[in-house]
Write a protein that holds these residues in place. Sequence first.
Motif, PDB file in Angstrom:
ATOM      1  N   GLY A  96      37.839  44.852  36.633  1.00 17.86           N
ATOM      2  CA  GLY A  96      36.947  45.110  37.755  1.00 17.86           C
ATOM      3  C   GLY A  96      37.213  44.226  38.953  1.00 17.86           C
ATOM      4  N   THR A  97      37.972  43.142  38.752  1.00 17.38           N
ATOM      5  CA  THR A  97      38.299  42.235  39.850  1.00 17.38           C
ATOM      6  C   THR A  97      39.442  42.814  40.692  1.00 17.38           C
ATOM      7  OG1 THR A  97      37.715  40.346  38.453  1.00 17.38           O
ATOM      8  CG2 THR A  97      38.984  39.877  40.445  1.00 17.38           C
ATOM      9  N   LEU A  98      39.334  42.647  41.987  1.00 17.95           N
ATOM     10  CA  LEU A  98      40.427  42.995  42.897  1.00 17.95           C
ATOM     11  C   LEU A  98      41.274  41.754  43.136  1.00 17.95           C
ATOM     12  CD1 LEU A  98      41.867  44.826  44.997  1.00 17.95           C
ATOM     13  CD2 LEU A  98      40.200  43.981  46.673  1.00 17.95           C
ATOM     14  N   ALA A 145      32.851  44.875  51.522  1.00 18.88           N
ATOM     15  CA  ALA A 145      32.435  45.948  50.621  1.00 18.88           C
ATOM     16  C   ALA A 145      31.741  45.425  49.369  1.00 18.88           C
ATOM     17  CB  ALA A 145      33.648  46.791  50.231  1.00 18.88           C
ATOM     18  N   GLY A 146      31.641  44.101  49.238  1.00 17.02           N
ATOM     19  CA  GLY A 146      30.969  43.520  48.080  1.00 17.02           C
ATOM     20  C   GLY A 146      31.748  43.656  46.786  1.00 17.02           C
ATOM     21  N   ILE A 147      33.075  43.640  46.886  1.00 18.09           N
ATOM     22  CA  ILE A 147      33.928  43.803  45.703  1.00 18.09           C
ATOM     23  C   ILE A 147      34.372  42.433  45.204  1.00 18.09           C
ATOM     24  CG2 ILE A 147      36.092  44.789  44.854  1.00 18.09           C
ATOM     25  CD1 ILE A 147      35.881  46.841  47.148  1.00 18.09           C
ATOM     26  N   PRO A 148      34.166  42.117  43.920  1.00 13.94           N
ATOM     27  CA  PRO A 148      34.677  40.842  43.388  1.00 13.94           C
ATOM     28  C   PRO A 148      36.189  40.773  43.588  1.00 13.94           C
ATOM     29  CG  PRO A 148      33.240  41.934  41.796  1.00 13.94           C
ATOM     30  CD  PRO A 148      33.499  42.927  42.881  1.00 13.94           C
ATOM     31  N   HIS A 149      36.677  39.677  44.166  1.00 17.70           N
ATOM     32  CA  HIS A 149      38.094  39.643  44.506  1.00 17.70           C
ATOM     33  C   HIS A 149      38.647  38.232  44.426  1.00 17.70           C
ATOM     34  CE1 HIS A 149      35.984  38.808  48.296  1.00 17.70           C
ATOM     35  NE2 HIS A 149      37.057  38.109  48.640  1.00 17.70           N
ATOM     36  N   HIS A 150      39.978  38.168  44.381  1.00 14.60           N
ATOM     37  CA  HIS A 150      40.691  36.888  44.353  1.00 14.60           C
ATOM     38  C   HIS A 150      41.931  37.025  45.213  1.00 14.60           C
ATOM     39  CE1 HIS A 150      42.304  33.110  42.737  1.00 14.60           C
ATOM     40  NE2 HIS A 150      43.471  33.731  42.714  1.00 14.60           N
ATOM     41  N   ARG A 151      42.127  36.099  46.116  1.00 17.19           N
ATOM     42  CA  ARG A 151      43.284  36.099  47.009  1.00 17.19           C
ATOM     43  C   ARG A 151      44.353  35.167  46.462  1.00 17.19           C
ATOM     44  NH1 ARG A 151      44.357  35.895  52.710  1.00 17.19           N
ATOM     45  NH2 ARG A 151      46.645  35.826  52.859  1.00 17.19           N
ATOM     46  N   ASP A 152      45.603  35.589  46.597  1.00 14.44           N
ATOM     47  CA  ASP A 152      46.794  34.845  46.194  1.00 14.44           C
ATOM     48  C   ASP A 152      47.059  35.020  44.690  1.00 14.44           C
ATOM     49  OD1 ASP A 152      47.118  34.012  48.798  1.00 14.44           O
ATOM     50  OD2 ASP A 152      46.151  32.075  48.467  1.00 14.44           O
ATOM     51  N   GLY A 153      48.219  34.547  44.279  1.00 15.97           N
ATOM     52  CA  GLY A 153      48.641  34.716  42.894  1.00 15.97           C
ATOM     53  C   GLY A 153      49.956  35.473  42.840  1.00 15.97           C
ATOM     54  N   THR A 154      50.537  35.531  41.648  1.00 13.99           N
ATOM     55  CA  THR A 154      51.832  36.156  41.443  1.00 13.99           C
ATOM     56  C   THR A 154      51.717  37.414  40.599  1.00 13.99           C
ATOM     57  OG1 THR A 154      52.976  34.036  41.628  1.00 13.99           O
ATOM     58  CG2 THR A 154      54.169  35.819  40.548  1.00 13.99           C
ATOM     59  N   TYR A 155      52.284  38.478  41.122  1.00 12.86           N
ATOM     60  CA  TYR A 155      52.324  39.785  40.456  1.00 12.86           C
ATOM     61  C   TYR A 155      53.670  39.895  39.725  1.00 12.86           C
ATOM     62  CZ  TYR A 155      52.591  45.013  40.403  1.00 12.86           C
ATOM     63  OH  TYR A 155      52.715  46.345  40.062  1.00 12.86           O
ATOM     64  N   LEU A 156      53.632  40.109  38.423  1.00 15.10           N
ATOM     65  CA  LEU A 156      54.833  40.328  37.626  1.00 15.10           C
ATOM     66  C   LEU A 156      55.068  41.833  37.518  1.00 15.10           C
ATOM     67  CD1 LEU A 156      57.117  39.487  35.674  1.00 15.10           C
ATOM     68  CD2 LEU A 156      55.401  39.554  33.827  1.00 15.10           C
ATOM     69  N   ASN A 230      35.090  51.600  44.283  1.00 11.84           N
ATOM     70  CA  ASN A 230      35.428  50.363  44.990  1.00 11.84           C
ATOM     71  C   ASN A 230      36.691  50.530  45.826  1.00 11.84           C
ATOM     72  OD1 ASN A 230      33.270  48.812  44.197  1.00 11.84           O
ATOM     73  ND2 ASN A 230      34.326  47.829  42.490  1.00 11.84           N
ATOM     74  N   ALA A 231      37.653  51.272  45.301  1.00 12.29           N
ATOM     75  CA  ALA A 231      38.887  51.494  46.058  1.00 12.29           C
ATOM     76  C   ALA A 231      38.604  52.256  47.348  1.00 12.29           C
ATOM     77  CB  ALA A 231      39.889  52.257  45.196  1.00 12.29           C
ATOM     78  N   GLN A 232      37.751  53.268  47.264  1.00 12.51           N
ATOM     79  CA  GLN A 232      37.407  54.041  48.462  1.00 12.51           C
ATOM     80  C   GLN A 232      36.667  53.166  49.475  1.00 12.51           C
ATOM     81  OE1 GLN A 232      38.468  57.153  48.739  1.00 12.51           O
ATOM     82  NE2 GLN A 232      38.992  57.647  46.622  1.00 12.51           N
ATOM     83  N   ALA A 233      35.743  52.336  48.992  1.00 14.94           N
ATOM     84  CA  ALA A 233      34.990  51.456  49.889  1.00 14.94           C
ATOM     85  C   ALA A 233      35.904  50.417  50.527  1.00 14.94           C
ATOM     86  CB  ALA A 233      33.863  50.768  49.114  1.00 14.94           C
ATOM     87  N   LEU A 234      36.857  49.918  49.751  1.00 16.52           N
ATOM     88  CA  LEU A 234      37.806  48.939  50.278  1.00 16.52           C
ATOM     89  C   LEU A 234      38.623  49.538  51.424  1.00 16.52           C
ATOM     90  CD1 LEU A 234      39.296  46.144  49.894  1.00 16.52           C
ATOM     91  CD2 LEU A 234      40.950  47.436  48.520  1.00 16.52           C
TER      92      LEU A 234
END
Length: 287
Positions: A96-98, A145-156, A230-234
């Motif tokens: 559920g986290t972005l 949009a009130g979406i739980p989120h986290h900025r930065d990090g590494t995508y594998l 959430n994707a649509q709201a984002l």
Amino acid sequence: MKLGIIGGSGLYSMPALASGRQRAQETPWGWPSDTLVEGEIEGLPVVFMPRHGRGHRIAPAEINYRANIAALRIAGCNVIVSVAACGSFRDELPPGTLVIPDQLVDRTQGRDKSFFGEGIVAHVSLADPIATDLAARVEAAAGAAGIPHHRDGTYLAIEGPHFATRAESRLAKAQGFDIVGMTGMPEAALAREAEMAYAIAAFVTDFDAWKPEAVSTTSVMEVLAANAANAQALVAALCRALRDEPLPRPSAQGWERALDTAFATPRVEWPLEPAARLRAIAPRLFA
């Protein structure tokens, strides 16, 4: 500014573009995953493409990434946001986290990863593969949009289509990666070659296989359905922000002129046929 939205697993349409124009766009690298849908969201020109095709018909390794990026470029997009599903290697990033990553590691195999070759050699810089200005806008849109989120990090980025073994998942976690997906590369590299801003909005669906419970397609699709709203709201919040304040240029990564220092082959040596194809992704240089 024209925004391209690439919809990943679970995002095959944008209701806000229900009255948009359908566009079948062939490219010098073939056909993209599906027809494009063009219109406006919150007053911003937008083009939407479902990465896996409507009905989720195309596996990650079967996607024509070059055609997808080229089709959006031909349609006039200079900014791309990839809305994707991902697994998480961190307890602090539950389903559920972005997550808006800033780095990628590519462990895919056998995919066409560049527009260049066949007589024209270019090496773009991917030190910072994500456009930070765009990622910041995605982060702000998530907050709005009130979406739980986290900025930065590494995508594998892994090849797929199977999910990881427990050993692979635990190794990736031990190496410090934050999330895992199957489509972030070569998408990010191709967008940079096409001189487009690129960012990933990755919605966590699972904990991969490092926890006792194993990930399954069924469980992933259930979370994706919950993430769809959430994707649509984002996207709506992001379009409002970009409409009111377009991305600054010059950019921090220089994505809008990424090819200026990339060519190893002198212009006088460029073969005509490859150069003609490259007009699709770099019109300012190959017109």
